[in-house]
Design an enzyme around this catalytic site. Structure first.
Site, mmCIF file in Angstrom:
data_model
loop_
_atom_site.group_PDB
_atom_site.id
_atom_site.type_symbol
_atom_site.label_atom_id
_atom_site.label_comp_id
_atom_site.label_asym_id
_atom_site.label_seq_id
_atom_site.Cartn_x
_atom_site.Cartn_y
_atom_site.Cartn_z
ATOM 1 N NE ARG A 167 98.229 26.535 18.906
ATOM 2 C CZ ARG A 167 99.553 26.535 18.781
ATOM 3 N NH1 ARG A 167 100.107 27.080 17.707
ATOM 4 N NH2 ARG A 167 100.331 26.002 19.699
ATOM 5 C CB SER A 216 96.527 22.770 23.961
ATOM 6 O OG SER A 216 97.844 22.305 24.181
ATOM 7 C CD GLU A 298 95.620 25.217 20.816
ATOM 8 O OE1 GLU A 298 96.278 24.312 20.276
ATOM 9 O OE2 GLU A 298 96.095 26.016 21.633
#
Length: 307
Positions: A167, A216, A298
């Site tokens: 990520r 998310s 995130e």
């Protein structure tokens, strides 16, 4: 006051950003620049004072802009930056192309990039976040990108230069991704289409796709696999530790952790950015108190709180 050059594209001062993010929150940016084309972007950045902070923004699918807004010039790519071409198993996509569109166009040509089908947002954001699901990541398929530097120079970077990790990626501040090249694998168009339909069905059954979310909220707190990659198949998921801390369905103002999937932060209708971020921080605190696990955001959060 710093002089801002005049582009051929659209330049708007004090532009609210709430309608440009999926969560529909956020104060104004000092400037919003929507370049007419690549030359316009290069020329504008070359002429722009180095004092001005440049913030590239995609479709706002993974973003909270705080209520006080963003002291920056926001660059938002649109038409002219969303082309998709397929040559053999190589797919070239503009940074503004939606991930889902790239997956579908590739599949029609018999190229498997199906992991992109259910990832919200555009290719620029997918590359910056090294987005992934179903065990595949952007890093597994990315060949190279083209970007415009803060000084207005167009450069080509091999994927390795982005140092893609779970990520995250590395790109100098103010650089604007404009194009990405992927290498897929061959597949039968019908089989690829069927796989994407199955992925969509599973997503809709398990995620609050009809609510106002940003995907998310927190990264999965998994360990690293033997290959040095974060293991998306690890059983320790963010939603699980949120549930165990009793925060499924928790609310703050107009913000809620989705009762359907507790790792999704929802604007139920009248949330402020402060409500959303505040609830997220409360979740992080409760999870840490319960299990000692430190959740990491995130969703990107930028800008200043309301004064």
């Amino acid at each position: 006051m710093t002089q801002i050059p005049t582009p051929r594209g659209r330049l708007t001062a004090d532009r609210p950003l709430n309608d440009l993010t999926w969560l529909r929150v956020g104060g104004p940016a000092d400037w919003l620049f929507q370049p007419a084309d690549l030359d316009d972007l290069c020329e504008f950045l070359a002429a722009l004072s180095a004092e001005v902070t440049v913030f590239p923004m995609g479709v706002g699918s993974n973003l909270i802009v705080r209520d006080g807004g963003l002291r920056a010039l926001v660059v938002r790519l649109g038409r002219g930056f969303n082309g998709i071409t397929v040559e053999g198993t190589r797919v070239t996509a503009g940074a503004a192309a939606l991930d889902a569109h790239v997956a579908k166009r590739a599949a029609e040509a018999g190229v498997d990039l199906t992991f992109l089908r259910t990832i919200p947002g555009s290719i620029g954001g997918a590359v910056r976040m090294n987005a992934g699901c179903y065990g595949s990541y952007v890093a597994d398929h990315l060949v190279e990108v083209r970007a415009v530097t803060r000084a207005g120079e167009l450069v080509t970077l091999p994927a390795a230069d982005l140092q893609l990790a779970y990520r995250q990626s590395v790109l100098p501040d103010g650089w604007v991704l404009v194009e990405a090249v992927f290498e897929g694998t061959e597949g039968e168009p019908e089989a690829l289409a069927a796989r994407m339909e199955a992925q969509l069905k599973k997503r809709d059954e398990t995620q609050p796709t009809k609510d106002r979310t940003a995907g998310s909220t927190f990264r999965n707190p998994a360990g690293f696999s033997s290959t040095g990659r974060e293991d998306d198949t690890h059983e320790l998921k963010a939603w699980k530790v949120i549930d165990e801390a009793g925060m499924r369905g928790a609310t703050q103002g107009g913000a809620q952790m989705s009762p359907k999937h507790s790792n999704f932060l929802v604007n139920t209708g009248d949330a402020s950015a402060a409500d959303l971020e505040g609830l997220g921080e409360e979740v992080r605190k409760k999870v840490f108190q319960h299990s000692g696990i430190q959740l990491h955001w995130e969703i990107m959060r930028v800008g200043e709180p309301a004064r």
